[in-house]
Design a protein around this motif. Structure first.
Motif, PDB file in Angstrom:
ATOM      1  N   VAL A   1       0.842  -1.206   0.000  1.00 29.61           N
ATOM      2  CA  VAL A   1       0.000   0.000   0.000  1.00 29.61           C
ATOM      3  C   VAL A   1       0.872   1.248   0.000  1.00 29.61           C
ATOM      4  CG1 VAL A   1      -1.793   1.271   1.226  1.00 29.61           C
ATOM      5  CG2 VAL A   1      -1.886  -1.210   1.125  1.00 29.61           C
ATOM      6  N   ARG A   2       1.970   1.203   0.716  1.00 31.32           N
ATOM      7  CA  ARG A   2       2.897   2.343   0.731  1.00 31.32           C
ATOM      8  C   ARG A   2       3.454   2.595  -0.672  1.00 31.32           C
ATOM      9  NH1 ARG A   2       8.532   2.225   2.303  1.00 31.32           N
ATOM     10  NH2 ARG A   2       9.274   4.278   2.918  1.00 31.32           N
ATOM     11  N   LEU A   3       3.782   1.527  -1.379  1.00 26.39           N
ATOM     12  CA  LEU A   3       4.278   1.656  -2.748  1.00 26.39           C
ATOM     13  C   LEU A   3       3.194   2.253  -3.655  1.00 26.39           C
ATOM     14  CD1 LEU A   3       6.942   0.930  -4.210  1.00 26.39           C
ATOM     15  CD2 LEU A   3       5.892  -1.227  -4.863  1.00 26.39           C
ATOM     16  N   GLU A   4       1.963   1.775  -3.469  1.00 24.67           N
ATOM     17  CA  GLU A   4       0.843   2.325  -4.244  1.00 24.67           C
ATOM     18  C   GLU A   4       0.685   3.822  -3.979  1.00 24.67           C
ATOM     19  OE1 GLU A   4      -3.976   2.532  -3.948  1.00 24.67           O
ATOM     20  OE2 GLU A   4      -2.967   0.830  -3.004  1.00 24.67           O
ATOM     21  N   CYS A   5       0.769   4.218  -2.707  1.00 25.46           N
ATOM     22  CA  CYS A   5       0.626   5.629  -2.358  1.00 25.46           C
ATOM     23  C   CYS A   5       1.739   6.473  -2.964  1.00 25.46           C
ATOM     24  CB  CYS A   5       0.629   5.793  -0.835  1.00 25.46           C
ATOM     25  SG  CYS A   5      -0.857   5.172  -0.015  1.00 25.46           S
ATOM     26  N   GLN A   6       2.959   5.967  -2.930  1.00 25.20           N
ATOM     27  CA  GLN A   6       4.076   6.711  -3.509  1.00 25.20           C
ATOM     28  C   GLN A   6       3.895   6.887  -5.012  1.00 25.20           C
ATOM     29  OE1 GLN A   6       7.085   4.042  -1.996  1.00 25.20           O
ATOM     30  NE2 GLN A   6       7.801   5.524  -0.490  1.00 25.20           N
ATOM     31  N   GLU A   7       3.455   5.819  -5.674  1.00 22.70           N
ATOM     32  CA  GLU A   7       3.248   5.887  -7.114  1.00 22.70           C
ATOM     33  C   GLU A   7       2.117   6.856  -7.467  1.00 22.70           C
ATOM     34  OE1 GLU A   7       1.739   2.914 -10.655  1.00 22.70           O
ATOM     35  OE2 GLU A   7       2.818   2.048  -8.944  1.00 22.70           O
ATOM     36  N   THR A   8       1.007   6.757  -6.735  1.00 24.37           N
ATOM     37  CA  THR A   8      -0.133   7.632  -7.014  1.00 24.37           C
ATOM     38  C   THR A   8       0.197   9.081  -6.685  1.00 24.37           C
ATOM     39  OG1 THR A   8      -1.608   5.796  -6.472  1.00 24.37           O
ATOM     40  CG2 THR A   8      -2.594   7.976  -6.611  1.00 24.37           C
ATOM     41  N   LEU A   9       0.944   9.305  -5.600  1.00 22.72           N
ATOM     42  CA  LEU A   9       1.345  10.666  -5.247  1.00 22.72           C
ATOM     43  C   LEU A   9       2.205  11.274  -6.354  1.00 22.72           C
ATOM     44  CD1 LEU A   9       1.454  12.985  -3.220  1.00 22.72           C
ATOM     45  CD2 LEU A   9       3.394  11.846  -2.125  1.00 22.72           C
ATOM     46  N   GLY A  10       3.128  10.475  -6.914  1.00 22.16           N
ATOM     47  CA  GLY A  10       3.931  10.966  -8.026  1.00 22.16           C
ATOM     48  C   GLY A  10       3.065  11.366  -9.206  1.00 22.16           C
ATOM     49  N   GLU A  11       2.070  10.548  -9.506  1.00 19.81           N
ATOM     50  CA  GLU A  11       1.169  10.860 -10.616  1.00 19.81           C
ATOM     51  C   GLU A  11       0.393  12.146 -10.345  1.00 19.81           C
ATOM     52  OE1 GLU A  11      -2.785   9.031 -12.832  1.00 19.81           O
ATOM     53  OE2 GLU A  11      -1.596   7.755 -11.500  1.00 19.81           O
ATOM     54  N   MET A  12      -0.086  12.314  -9.108  1.00 20.89           N
ATOM     55  CA  MET A  12      -0.851  13.517  -8.778  1.00 20.89           C
ATOM     56  C   MET A  12       0.013  14.776  -8.895  1.00 20.89           C
ATOM     57  SD  MET A  12      -3.895  12.427  -8.217  1.00 20.89           S
ATOM     58  CE  MET A  12      -3.455  11.249  -9.524  1.00 20.89           C
TER      59      MET A  12
ATOM     60  N   GLY B   1      14.104  14.701  -7.976  1.00 17.71           N
ATOM     61  CA  GLY B   1      14.891  14.129  -6.885  1.00 17.71           C
ATOM     62  C   GLY B   1      14.138  13.050  -6.128  1.00 17.71           C
ATOM     63  N   VAL B   2      12.848  13.278  -5.910  1.00 21.24           N
ATOM     64  CA  VAL B   2      12.037  12.298  -5.181  1.00 21.24           C
ATOM     65  C   VAL B   2      12.002  10.971  -5.925  1.00 21.24           C
ATOM     66  CG1 VAL B   2       9.714  11.755  -4.373  1.00 21.24           C
ATOM     67  CG2 VAL B   2      10.617  14.065  -4.089  1.00 21.24           C
ATOM     68  N   LEU B   3      11.737  11.030  -7.221  1.00 17.97           N
ATOM     69  CA  LEU B   3      11.629   9.800  -8.007  1.00 17.97           C
ATOM     70  C   LEU B   3      12.982   9.107  -8.157  1.00 17.97           C
ATOM     71  CD1 LEU B   3       9.129  11.153 -10.658  1.00 17.97           C
ATOM     72  CD2 LEU B   3       8.704   9.248  -9.087  1.00 17.97           C
ATOM     73  N   SER B   4      14.052   9.878  -8.236  1.00 15.68           N
ATOM     74  CA  SER B   4      15.381   9.266  -8.292  1.00 15.68           C
ATOM     75  C   SER B   4      15.644   8.453  -7.026  1.00 15.68           C
ATOM     76  CB  SER B   4      16.461  10.343  -8.462  1.00 15.68           C
ATOM     77  OG  SER B   4      16.305  11.026  -9.689  1.00 15.68           O
ATOM     78  N   GLY B   5      15.219   8.989  -5.869  1.00 13.82           N
ATOM     79  CA  GLY B   5      15.377   8.260  -4.620  1.00 13.82           C
ATOM     80  C   GLY B   5      14.507   7.017  -4.560  1.00 13.82           C
ATOM     81  N   LEU B   6      13.283   7.122  -5.075  1.00 16.47           N
ATOM     82  CA  LEU B   6      12.394   5.955  -5.073  1.00 16.47           C
ATOM     83  C   LEU B   6      12.935   4.852  -5.977  1.00 16.47           C
ATOM     84  CD1 LEU B   6       8.913   7.729  -5.124  1.00 16.47           C
ATOM     85  CD2 LEU B   6       9.866   6.334  -3.275  1.00 16.47           C
ATOM     86  N   ILE B   7      13.563   5.218  -7.069  1.00 12.95           N
ATOM     87  CA  ILE B   7      14.147   4.204  -7.955  1.00 12.95           C
ATOM     88  C   ILE B   7      15.311   3.504  -7.271  1.00 12.95           C
ATOM     89  CG2 ILE B   7      15.513   3.928 -10.062  1.00 12.95           C
ATOM     90  CD1 ILE B   7      13.613   5.999 -11.350  1.00 12.95           C
ATOM     91  N   ARG B   8      16.100   4.233  -6.509  1.00  9.74           N
ATOM     92  CA  ARG B   8      17.191   3.582  -5.762  1.00  9.74           C
ATOM     93  C   ARG B   8      16.620   2.606  -4.737  1.00  9.74           C
ATOM     94  NH1 ARG B   8      19.424   8.829  -6.116  1.00  9.74           N
ATOM     95  NH2 ARG B   8      18.605   9.387  -4.057  1.00  9.74           N
ATOM     96  N   GLU B   9      15.485   2.961  -4.147  1.00  9.51           N
ATOM     97  CA  GLU B   9      14.860   2.101  -3.142  1.00  9.51           C
ATOM     98  C   GLU B   9      14.133   0.918  -3.784  1.00  9.51           C
ATOM     99  OE1 GLU B   9      11.599   2.504   0.538  1.00  9.51           O
ATOM    100  OE2 GLU B   9      12.226   4.282  -0.605  1.00  9.51           O
ATOM    101  N   HIS B  10      13.558   1.130  -4.976  1.00  7.89           N
ATOM    102  CA  HIS B  10      12.763   0.099  -5.665  1.00  7.89           C
ATOM    103  C   HIS B  10      13.229   0.007  -7.124  1.00  7.89           C
ATOM    104  CE1 HIS B  10      10.000   0.110  -2.229  1.00  7.89           C
ATOM    105  NE2 HIS B  10      10.000   1.428  -2.313  1.00  7.89           N
ATOM    106  N   PRO B  11      14.403  -0.539  -7.363  1.00 10.06           N
ATOM    107  CA  PRO B  11      14.983  -0.503  -8.711  1.00 10.06           C
ATOM    108  C   PRO B  11      14.242  -1.330  -9.752  1.00 10.06           C
ATOM    109  CG  PRO B  11      16.308  -1.874  -7.252  1.00 10.06           C
ATOM    110  CD  PRO B  11      15.301  -1.200  -6.385  1.00 10.06           C
ATOM    111  N   LEU B  12      13.294  -2.176  -9.354  1.00  9.08           N
ATOM    112  CA  LEU B  12      12.566  -2.999 -10.320  1.00  9.08           C
ATOM    113  C   LEU B  12      11.129  -2.516 -10.520  1.00  9.08           C
ATOM    114  CD1 LEU B  12      13.776  -6.548  -9.195  1.00  9.08           C
ATOM    115  CD2 LEU B  12      14.758  -5.038 -10.929  1.00  9.08           C
ATOM    116  N   HIS B  13      10.786  -1.384  -9.939  1.00 13.60           N
ATOM    117  CA  HIS B  13       9.419  -0.863 -10.046  1.00 13.60           C
ATOM    118  C   HIS B  13       9.336   0.082 -11.247  1.00 13.60           C
ATOM    119  CE1 HIS B  13       5.425  -0.357  -8.418  1.00 13.60           C
ATOM    120  NE2 HIS B  13       5.532   0.947  -8.519  1.00 13.60           N
TER     121      HIS B  13
END
Length: 254
Positions: free
Chosen positions: A156-167, A179-191
């Motif tokens: 659910v946290r991943l869903e929220c992060q993805e939806t927040l980015g879209e919003m 910068g935010v998305l670059s950090g999320l990619i480092r945390e979730h490199p396969l998403h």
């Protein structure tokens, strides 16, 4: 009294301190299933796994008794943990348990997204993510209930992060998202969705070469780790960036 389980277990009351790991497991399990009966067998499995000691049930009674002494009564004088066959139930309202508030914020944010209320969705998602302090109950030895809950929170946290980015991209806030998305990619490199959002954010910042470089990074990572090529969404984003498709431009919110 306030309980927090969207990170390490916390009881936000200066007079309550729980240091015994097994008692923490019992409390965490009851909080995850708050308002529902958790059987003695389920609690034994959470605390000891598949090989409980001979006197596990008796020990569990002691742990519950100690929790009852530690947790204060409510305004009516009732204890928060009740005995109800075949086990126990813990009563906690939304104001007492961070999980309940998190669930409500996520539900409301999903409704805002469906209705096209981007900024309201953004506010709710940011508040929900602020409650998720880290991997849920990661410091506790997990059984089926705790481990399943931790996986659910992460999804659910991943869903929220993805939806927040879209919003935020819909609201034209692409520069702050790089910068935010670059950090999320480092945390979730396969998403893959995070790569697509970063490509769009960079493109809107007039950094088309960098956006295309993100696609190459995604392709190399997916191929190296999974033997896969990027999915259709990323491929379409690459084609749109190469064509400078106007569909990628920021559109004012209605």
């Amino acid at each position: 009294m306030r309980y927090e389980i969207l990170g390490s277990l916390r009881v936000a009351d200066g007079e309550v301190t729980i240091t015994a790991p097994k008692i923490e497991v019992v409390l965490a399990t009851l909080l995850i299933r708050s308002g529902e009966v958790v059987s003695v067998d389920q609690l034994v499995t959470e605390v000891w796994g598949g090989e409980p000691p001979q006197r596990a049930t008796a020990a569990l009674y002691v742990y519950v008794s100690q929790l009852r002494k530690l947790l204060p009564r409510d305004e009516s004088g009732a204890r928060p943990i009740e005995t109800r066959s075949p086990g126990y139930v813990l009563r906690a309202d939304e104001g007492q348990l961070d999980l309940h508030l998190f669930q409500r914020l996520v539900r409301e944010s999903r409704a805002h997204v469906r209705a096209g209320r981007w900024d309201e969705a953004r506010v709710g998602l940011e508040e929900a993510l602020g409650l998720a302090r880290g991997p849920a109950l990661a410091t506790l030895p997990g059984g089926p209930v705790i481990n399943g809950f931790a996986r659910w929170v992460e999804e659910v946290r991943l869903e929220c992060q993805e939806t927040l980015g879209e919003m935020k991209l819909r609201l034209g806030r692409h520069r702050e998202m790089v910068g935010v998305l670059s950090g999320l990619i480092r945390e979730h490199p396969l998403h893959e969705p995070f790569y697509g959002q970063l490509m769009l954010a960079l493109y809107r910042c007039d950094r088309r070469a960098d956006a295309l470089g993100v696609y190459q990074t995604a392709r190399e990572t997916l191929n190296r780790e999974l033997g896969l090529d990027p999915g259709r969404g990323l491929r379409e984003m690459q084609r749109s960036i190469l064509a400078a498709d106007e569909v990628l431009d920021v559109r004012p919110a209605v």
